[in-house]
Motif scaffolding. Structure first.
Motif, PDB file in Angstrom:
ATOM      1  N   THR A  26     -28.152  36.568  19.579  1.00 15.54           N
ATOM      2  CA  THR A  26     -26.783  36.710  19.072  1.00 15.54           C
ATOM      3  C   THR A  26     -26.639  37.953  18.201  1.00 15.54           C
ATOM      4  OG1 THR A  26     -26.576  34.303  19.074  1.00 15.54           O
ATOM      5  CG2 THR A  26     -24.939  35.530  17.789  1.00 15.54           C
ATOM      6  N   LYS A  27     -27.628  38.178  17.336  1.00 14.65           N
ATOM      7  CA  LYS A  27     -27.565  39.313  16.413  1.00 14.65           C
ATOM      8  C   LYS A  27     -28.130  40.595  17.034  1.00 14.65           C
ATOM      9  CE  LYS A  27     -27.942  36.744  12.020  1.00 14.65           C
ATOM     10  NZ  LYS A  27     -26.887  37.346  11.177  1.00 14.65           N
ATOM     11  N   LYS A  54     -22.825  30.479  13.339  1.00 14.44           N
ATOM     12  CA  LYS A  54     -22.473  31.164  14.592  1.00 14.44           C
ATOM     13  C   LYS A  54     -21.011  30.875  14.976  1.00 14.44           C
ATOM     14  CE  LYS A  54     -24.056  31.575  19.403  1.00 14.44           C
ATOM     15  NZ  LYS A  54     -24.896  30.936  20.440  1.00 14.44           N
ATOM     16  N   ALA A  55     -20.606  29.629  14.836  1.00  7.20           N
ATOM     17  CA  ALA A  55     -19.234  29.242  15.185  1.00  7.20           C
ATOM     18  C   ALA A  55     -18.219  29.925  14.264  1.00  7.20           C
ATOM     19  CB  ALA A  55     -19.080  27.721  15.102  1.00  7.20           C
ATOM     20  N   GLN A  58     -18.092  34.101  14.670  1.00  9.36           N
ATOM     21  CA  GLN A  58     -17.687  34.789  15.889  1.00  9.36           C
ATOM     22  C   GLN A  58     -16.226  35.251  15.754  1.00  9.36           C
ATOM     23  OE1 GLN A  58     -18.117  32.027  19.138  1.00  9.36           O
ATOM     24  NE2 GLN A  58     -16.590  30.636  18.311  1.00  9.36           N
ATOM     25  N   PRO A  59     -15.904  36.400  16.354  1.00 11.14           N
ATOM     26  CA  PRO A  59     -14.532  36.906  16.234  1.00 11.14           C
ATOM     27  C   PRO A  59     -13.548  35.879  16.780  1.00 11.14           C
ATOM     28  CG  PRO A  59     -15.969  38.532  17.288  1.00 11.14           C
ATOM     29  CD  PRO A  59     -16.752  37.262  17.191  1.00 11.14           C
ATOM     30  N   ASP A  63     -11.091  39.334  12.933  1.00  7.82           N
ATOM     31  CA  ASP A  63     -12.144  40.123  13.582  1.00  7.82           C
ATOM     32  C   ASP A  63     -13.478  40.071  12.832  1.00  7.82           C
ATOM     33  OD1 ASP A  63     -12.379  42.895  11.864  1.00  7.82           O
ATOM     34  OD2 ASP A  63     -10.371  41.983  11.794  1.00  7.82           O
ATOM     35  N   ALA A  64     -14.533  40.483  13.534  1.00 12.75           N
ATOM     36  CA  ALA A  64     -15.891  40.391  12.990  1.00 12.75           C
ATOM     37  C   ALA A  64     -16.072  41.222  11.711  1.00 12.75           C
ATOM     38  CB  ALA A  64     -16.907  40.837  14.048  1.00 12.75           C
TER      39      ALA A  64
ATOM     40  N   GLU B 103      -9.555  30.574   9.031  1.00 10.11           N
ATOM     41  CA  GLU B 103     -10.817  31.269   9.357  1.00 10.11           C
ATOM     42  C   GLU B 103     -11.387  32.005   8.139  1.00 10.11           C
ATOM     43  OE1 GLU B 103     -11.167  33.573  12.901  1.00 10.11           O
ATOM     44  OE2 GLU B 103     -10.078  32.131  14.134  1.00 10.11           O
TER      45      GLU B 103
END
Lengths: 132, 132, 132, 132, 132, 132
Positions: A26-27, A54-55, A58-59, A63-64, B103
């Protein structure tokens, strides 16, 4: 020095292996960061922490990069050394420039001050004009 | 209840008047929020706080909404009631949707947890592959 | 590096000697931990701190291990490096297993998150059914 | 006042319904506490928070009362009003007596003091005899 | 290790040069402390921080030593390692004796405890006799 | 609302009576502040807290007003509502003027900001010229 012995990256426990592989995939990195090796001393907790992180990270509607900026702002406000290092690096990897980092940290510093002044004077919430 | 008597919006002190007018003009509101009326009990400090907040919060290399999100993340981490209220309102005014707010707060909650776990295990910084 | 010169274990001051001997006897150790050597720079404060800590930490209605677990939970939440190290060691000495430590820290992490979410949403206390 | 409109207990969203029913069944209560109604404004986050809290708080290697005591210690150290109220109630429901509550809070107060004294003097970790 | 490259004391940027010279002249030291070299990565923020710190810390209705004592009390409560070091040194330079330092830190420790006990019991403000 | 039933000022318990009388005599007030009535739910802890607070807060090498200013600075940094109210009142009773209060709070706000900026950049301690 960690308070527990960090779990080896190649530990055979299947729960640990699955999480460690997913972290690296993932990274897009080829090592397991120390925090996850420490959490692996309790495999179920490792799994809960990772699947949730992780959930959330995520974007999505946000956004990330903005999420990483929030992570950095929280980590600085909590003075968490390990997390400040890793989230400063993560924001840079996602494109935050030196000037932008300076502005973000200026905002973080500013509201650590303003929060305490608001508490010091014990001001109540504003009555907005439409609520009068 | 505030620990000081909030300064009247029409207080004749020229330093206070200048700042109060600028606050209303800059924020496009027709009242002076309580925190500024409390800070006005010390006019020079009021002026220092406002000119600095105005300089730091204006859009620059980082946009206004991201700056407000950072302000909210800091205020939540510090549990500052007044500031949580005002920055939640400010982010909504700048267009943050209910889903995006959810979020952002999820990220804030997540790293308040992860910060403490990193501290709990006293993990040292990661040695990145290129630094080995 | 400490901000004061740590007081020697054999310092002749009678207040210091009495406290240092009691610390070693009570904790069944043969050295004086650094925090007490720092506090000894102000002997009366050293004595106040030690007599109070000894009174509060002795087993009473709550057992010694639970008290150490609480000490660890507080130290982690405050991110106090020295105290995290010493209370992790103390809980282990009193029999907390690796699995139990993992569970305790999971709870600590969880509520550092939940505390901030409760603050973020500014929820008021629940009205319990019997109070309706 | 909450910063979001609390979600109705009978909201038809299936994710929300499933979590709300599980909260009431698990906690053996007939209403949904406010924090969960606030989190329900983002159903996925509600679900992540609840499933994780349920997993971490179930009795395991550490019993339910000790876990609630840790939750209370963290909430007090973070000064979270809502959580202090709910975890004080939860510990009492699990049998913590008034005297035991007094002892737990004494330990919490004590280490909030000792943590800061250890930081104030910047003492390094103790070198234990066996490590010399 | 700093998260940014500290700016050289002789950096030619005129904003940085002006601030660096003023820091050395005001503090009567012949080097630039690390925090200012880090802030110089964003020259405008450096200038905002320094001009404000200089204005607030100059002796006014409150003397310089009391201001440094307050700075130390805040830094200890926030567990800020760099600031604890520099404000401990600054109070000593202004004449705070070892005994006085011990008393100041005793007060800091005491109220870190009392603050949490007041929060733990959720006590409301006292109704003073004249307000009854 | 307090989490425990506040103990009556005339409670017959001799430990409580002795402490309550001493609080009123020492503070020259004719009522018992709420925090002490809450602590009285555990008489031994009440006594430990009061005797220690009395010892630390009496004028010594540091005067009473400076000690109250430190108490206020700590309480603001911890955002403790009850303590901010009582220590603001206490400093005023000891002669702190409105202008001085403004300056003290300005310093408190300033270092809540600077502490976080020092942490954000992870700057190490300065190497002073004489130590080079």
């Amino acid at each position: 020095m960690p308070t527990v012995k960090l779990v080896d990256e190649n530990d055979p426990n299947p729960v640990i292996q699955e999480v460690f592989l997913d972290i690296k995939a993932t990274k897009k990195i080829d090592f397991v960061p120390n925090i996850w090796r420490a959490l692996a001393t309790h495999p179920q907790h490792l799994q809960l922490c990772w699947t949730r992180l992780k959930a959330i990270m995520q974007p999505g509607a946000v956004d990330a990069l903005t999420k990483e900026i929030v992570a950095l702002a929280v980590s600085v406000t909590n003075s968490c050394r390990y997390c400040i290092n890793s989230h400063t690096a993560a924001t840079q990897k996602l494109g935050l420039s030196a000037e932008q980092l300076g502005e973000v940290l200026a905002v973080v510093g500013l509201f650590n001050q303003m929060n305490k002044l608001a508490d010091a004077y014990q001001v109540g919430p504003d009555i907005l004009p439409e609520q009068k």
